[in-house]
Structures are given as C-alpha cells and as structure tokens.
Design an enzyme around this catalytic site. Structure first.
Site, PDB file in Angstrom:
ATOM      1  N   ASN A  11      43.650  32.637  36.837  1.00 15.04           N
ATOM      2  CA  ASN A  11      43.235  34.064  36.445  1.00 15.04           C
ATOM      3  C   ASN A  11      44.582  34.744  36.251  1.00 15.04           C
ATOM      4  O   ASN A  11      45.152  35.169  37.245  1.00 15.04           O
ATOM      5  CB  ASN A  11      42.134  34.586  37.466  1.00 15.04           C
ATOM      6  CG  ASN A  11      41.817  35.923  36.904  1.00 15.04           C
ATOM      7  OD1 ASN A  11      42.318  36.592  35.921  1.00 15.04           O
ATOM      8  ND2 ASN A  11      41.175  36.726  37.896  1.00 15.04           N
ATOM      9  N   TRP A  12      45.226  34.961  35.131  1.00 15.35           N
ATOM     10  CA  TRP A  12      46.369  35.404  34.912  1.00 15.35           C
ATOM     11  C   TRP A  12      46.322  37.090  35.063  1.00 15.35           C
ATOM     12  O   TRP A  12      47.337  37.843  34.992  1.00 15.35           O
ATOM     13  CB  TRP A  12      47.117  34.943  33.649  1.00 15.35           C
ATOM     14  CG  TRP A  12      47.248  33.554  33.394  1.00 15.35           C
ATOM     15  CD1 TRP A  12      47.105  32.628  34.390  1.00 15.35           C
ATOM     16  CD2 TRP A  12      47.808  33.151  32.218  1.00 15.35           C
ATOM     17  NE1 TRP A  12      47.611  31.454  33.835  1.00 15.35           N
ATOM     18  CE2 TRP A  12      47.656  31.625  32.615  1.00 15.35           C
ATOM     19  CE3 TRP A  12      48.186  33.542  31.053  1.00 15.35           C
ATOM     20  CZ2 TRP A  12      48.490  30.603  31.576  1.00 15.35           C
ATOM     21  CZ3 TRP A  12      48.818  32.427  30.184  1.00 15.35           C
ATOM     22  CH2 TRP A  12      48.681  31.175  30.621  1.00 15.35           C
ATOM     23  N   LYS A  13      45.060  37.435  35.153  1.00 16.72           N
ATOM     24  CA  LYS A  13      44.976  39.075  35.195  1.00 16.72           C
ATOM     25  C   LYS A  13      45.762  39.889  34.229  1.00 16.72           C
ATOM     26  O   LYS A  13      46.007  39.363  33.073  1.00 16.72           O
ATOM     27  CB  LYS A  13      45.339  39.377  36.889  1.00 16.72           C
ATOM     28  CG  LYS A  13      44.480  38.461  37.713  1.00 16.72           C
ATOM     29  CD  LYS A  13      44.456  39.105  39.158  1.00 16.72           C
ATOM     30  CE  LYS A  13      43.835  38.123  40.187  1.00 16.72           C
ATOM     31  NZ  LYS A  13      43.610  38.636  41.417  1.00 16.72           N
ATOM     32  N   HIS A  97      34.369  39.576  38.554  1.00 22.33           N
ATOM     33  CA  HIS A  97      35.566  39.599  39.219  1.00 22.33           C
ATOM     34  C   HIS A  97      35.618  40.856  40.218  1.00 22.33           C
ATOM     35  O   HIS A  97      35.126  41.887  39.926  1.00 22.33           O
ATOM     36  CB  HIS A  97      37.010  39.591  38.648  1.00 22.33           C
ATOM     37  CG  HIS A  97      38.046  39.137  39.348  1.00 22.33           C
ATOM     38  ND1 HIS A  97      38.695  40.105  40.126  1.00 22.33           N
ATOM     39  CD2 HIS A  97      38.593  37.950  39.947  1.00 22.33           C
ATOM     40  CE1 HIS A  97      39.637  39.640  40.820  1.00 22.33           C
ATOM     41  NE2 HIS A  97      39.775  38.135  40.633  1.00 22.33           N
ATOM     42  N   GLU A  99      37.732  42.717  41.030  1.00 24.51           N
ATOM     43  CA  GLU A  99      38.622  44.012  40.669  1.00 24.51           C
ATOM     44  C   GLU A  99      37.782  44.653  39.634  1.00 24.51           C
ATOM     45  O   GLU A  99      37.874  45.915  39.433  1.00 24.51           O
ATOM     46  CB  GLU A  99      39.947  43.347  39.858  1.00 24.51           C
ATOM     47  CG  GLU A  99      40.855  42.978  41.176  1.00 24.51           C
ATOM     48  CD  GLU A  99      41.988  41.797  40.729  1.00 24.51           C
ATOM     49  OE1 GLU A  99      41.993  41.386  39.693  1.00 24.51           O
ATOM     50  OE2 GLU A  99      42.647  41.511  41.914  1.00 24.51           O
ATOM     51  N   GLU A 169      35.243  34.448  46.140  1.00 20.59           N
ATOM     52  CA  GLU A 169      36.558  34.994  46.414  1.00 20.59           C
ATOM     53  C   GLU A 169      36.298  36.054  47.277  1.00 20.59           C
ATOM     54  O   GLU A 169      35.903  37.073  47.040  1.00 20.59           O
ATOM     55  CB  GLU A 169      37.087  35.799  45.300  1.00 20.59           C
ATOM     56  CG  GLU A 169      37.197  34.563  43.964  1.00 20.59           C
ATOM     57  CD  GLU A 169      38.191  35.232  43.004  1.00 20.59           C
ATOM     58  OE1 GLU A 169      39.059  34.163  42.637  1.00 20.59           O
ATOM     59  OE2 GLU A 169      38.091  36.273  42.655  1.00 20.59           O
ATOM     60  N   GLY A 175      45.049  38.265  46.625  1.00 16.76           N
ATOM     61  CA  GLY A 175      46.475  38.807  46.687  1.00 16.76           C
ATOM     62  C   GLY A 175      47.029  39.210  47.930  1.00 16.76           C
ATOM     63  O   GLY A 175      48.293  40.130  47.919  1.00 16.76           O
ATOM     64  N   SER A 215      44.321  33.834  47.608  1.00 14.30           N
ATOM     65  CA  SER A 215      45.608  33.236  47.965  1.00 14.30           C
ATOM     66  C   SER A 215      45.480  31.694  48.221  1.00 14.30           C
ATOM     67  O   SER A 215      46.010  31.211  49.106  1.00 14.30           O
ATOM     68  CB  SER A 215      45.787  33.979  49.463  1.00 14.30           C
ATOM     69  OG  SER A 215      46.139  35.224  49.134  1.00 14.30           O
ATOM     70  N   GLY A 236      44.623  33.179  41.523  1.00 18.29           N
ATOM     71  CA  GLY A 236      45.654  34.285  40.932  1.00 18.29           C
ATOM     72  C   GLY A 236      47.167  33.957  40.826  1.00 18.29           C
ATOM     73  O   GLY A 236      47.805  33.310  39.791  1.00 18.29           O
ATOM     74  N   GLY A 237      47.897  34.412  41.960  1.00 16.24           N
ATOM     75  CA  GLY A 237      49.252  34.687  41.779  1.00 16.24           C
ATOM     76  C   GLY A 237      49.742  33.143  41.388  1.00 16.24           C
ATOM     77  O   GLY A 237      50.883  33.138  40.856  1.00 16.24           O
TER      78      GLY A 237
HETATM   79  P1  13P Z   1      45.428  35.419  44.195  1.00 18.67           P
HETATM   80  O1  13P Z   1      45.353  33.918  44.311  1.00 18.67           O
HETATM   81  O2  13P Z   1      46.478  36.082  43.722  1.00 18.67           O
HETATM   82  O3  13P Z   1      44.885  35.841  45.783  1.00 18.67           O
HETATM   83  O4  13P Z   1      44.285  35.928  43.287  1.00 18.67           O
HETATM   84  C1  13P Z   1      42.801  35.172  43.453  1.00 18.67           C
HETATM   85  C2  13P Z   1      42.018  35.700  42.332  1.00 18.67           C
HETATM   86  O5  13P Z   1      41.572  37.088  42.463  1.00 18.67           O
HETATM   87  C3  13P Z   1      41.880  35.031  41.225  1.00 18.67           C
HETATM   88  O6  13P Z   1      40.527  35.329  40.737  1.00 18.67           O
END
Ligand code: 13P
Length: 258
Positions: A11-13, A97, A99, A169, A175, A215, A236-237
């Site tokens: 997920n590149w956000k 998600h 967010e 999640e 994050g 994470s 994510g990251g």
């Molecule tokens: P991180 O891997 O950066 O914690 O993000 C997880 C995420 O929200 C994937 O959708």
C-alpha cells in the site's frame, strides 16, 4: 502447509509519482521474476495506476487501487468507480483502510457497499479492519474487529467470499514501528477466521486470506508469517523500496516451506 497462497500487498498510500512508480515496479519485477509461490499486489495512488498496470504487464505482479466509490457513475466529484479500475486492468482494491475511516470519516455501512460493489465488478476487495490503541487497552479488540468484519461483509454471497481478502491492521501499529507480536496477531487472525466460519462455513473460511498490516518489516516478517492464520502482509513503509518489499515476498515464500 497452508492451502492458502500467501499474498504480499504494497500500500503505497500517497507516495510515488507515475514516473517513480514505474521505476519501482520495474525493480520489483526484476527481483521477483515471472514465477513466485507468493501472490504480489501493488497498490499505487490513482494517478500512477495506469503506468503501474503498463509496467506490470507480463510480470507476476498484480495491481490494486487504494479506494473506490460504491456507485457505478455520477456526480461524485473526486471519486472513481469499480468499472474505471477494471478498465485499467486493476484486479484488487483496498477498502476501509483505517486512514479512510479516521481521516475521511468512512463508516462500516459505506465500506460494506464498496465491498459488494467491488465483488459485483469482479474486483477483489482487501477489507481492512483493526482496533485503536484505546480499544485494545479497553479490552474491546475482538468486539471492534467483529463489528468491522460482520458489517463490512454483510450481504456478501458465500460463493464470492473466497474473493475477499481481509487485512488485520491494528491502528496503533501502522507507521509507528510498533508491531503486534506474532502471538497477538495470530489470536486476532484466528478470531477473524472463526467469524468467517460462522458467516460462510468452514471450507470457504479456510480459503480466505487474512493479511497482517502494521510496521511489517523484513526483520519481523518471518515470525509473523510463521503463524497459522497469517497469510501474508499489507505493507506500508517497507513497500516503498524494492529491496525491503522483495525481502518480504521472500519471507512469505519461506513460510510455505516450514
Ligand atoms: P506501515 O507498514 O507503514 O505500518 O503501514 C501499514 C499499512 O497501513 C498498510 O495498509
């Protein structure tokens, strides 16, 4: 060994221009090759979907969107439909998600309409669920996850349930560099699978992939992916660089041999 093909999704956000995204896809494709026991889904922002689909053609990589609207068309400024995604050869879509829930006010009913709209358009929804830190501390993790899973999957026909992917999640792990321990994550994953058994029966529930997100990094992935009900990751990251993302794909491949 699990009957479920492990899945690693990035997920590149709100990261990567179309140009940067193309470079990243090429680097991942070169490292993964055309064969892998792991299913891989890249989810760039809308503006890079077309470029990523083009770069992923002929590779082992599938492409997902990070959101969509439930309606087929109309006066919904700033939104995109399932058909628009399908037209680009997108196959997956992240829905609900945390967010989107927290920053953009999406509720379970809206997310549920999107899940059903995605399935109706033959897109595979990646439904995200997970508790806030305060909810975990209050001991309400299972109640929160139960509500999100049951309301999120309401009306999903049993025949289509296998197309759904769930991502657990925990919001406090996203994050933050804090991960759920493998045992903590496994407990919630097993609970989610028990909810799927109730709704869809044991055979179907046994085929649904449940990903962990929050994470997940190369140094903690092996232990998480070794758990029986953790079928992959929503990253994510660590999905923003080819090296760390491909390391995670390799961890998932290794989990099959254990
Ligand atoms: P991180 O891997 O950066 O914690 O993000 C997880 C995420 O929200 C994937 O959708």
């Amino acid at each position: 060994m699990s009957i479920r093909t492990p899945l690693i999704a990035g997920n590149w956000k709100m990261n990567k221009t179309a140009t940067e995204a193309t470079d990243l896809v090429k680097a991942i494709a070169a490292a993964v090759g055309t064969e892998s026991a792991v299913q891989i889904v890249l989810c760039p922002p809308f503006t890079a979907l077309s470029a990523v689909c083009a770069a992923a053609e002929g590779t082992h990589l599938a492409v997902g969107a990070q959101n969509m609207h439930d309606k087929t068309h109309g006066a919904f400024t700033g939104e995109v439909s399932a058909a628009m995604l399908r037209d680009l050869h997108v196959t997956h879509v992240i829905l609900g998600h945390s967010e989107r829930r927290a920053i953009f006010g999406e509720d379970d009913a809206f997310i549920n309409r999107k899940v059903n709209a995605a399935l109706a358009a033959s897109l595979k929804p990646i439904l995200c669920v997970g508790e806030l830190l305060a909810e975990r501390e209050a001991g309400t993790t299972n109640a929160v996850v139960k509500r999100q899973v049951e309301l999120g999957l309401a009306g999903v026909p049993a025949g289509k349930a296998e197309q759904v992917i769930i991502a657990y999640e925990p919001v406090w792990a996203i994050g933050t560099g804090k991960t759920a321990t493998p045992a903590m994550a496994q407990e919630v994953h097993a609970f989610i699978r028990s909810l799927l058994v109730t709704q869809f029966g044991a055979e179907t529930a046994g085929r649904v992939r449940i990903l962990y997100g929050g994470s997940m990094k190369p140094d903690n992935a092996d232990a998480l992916l070794a758990e029986h009900d953790i079928d992959g990751g929503l990253i994510g990251g660590a999905s923003l660089e080819a090296k760390s993302f491909v390391d995670l794909v390799q961890s998932a491949a290794k989990s099959l041999t254990r």
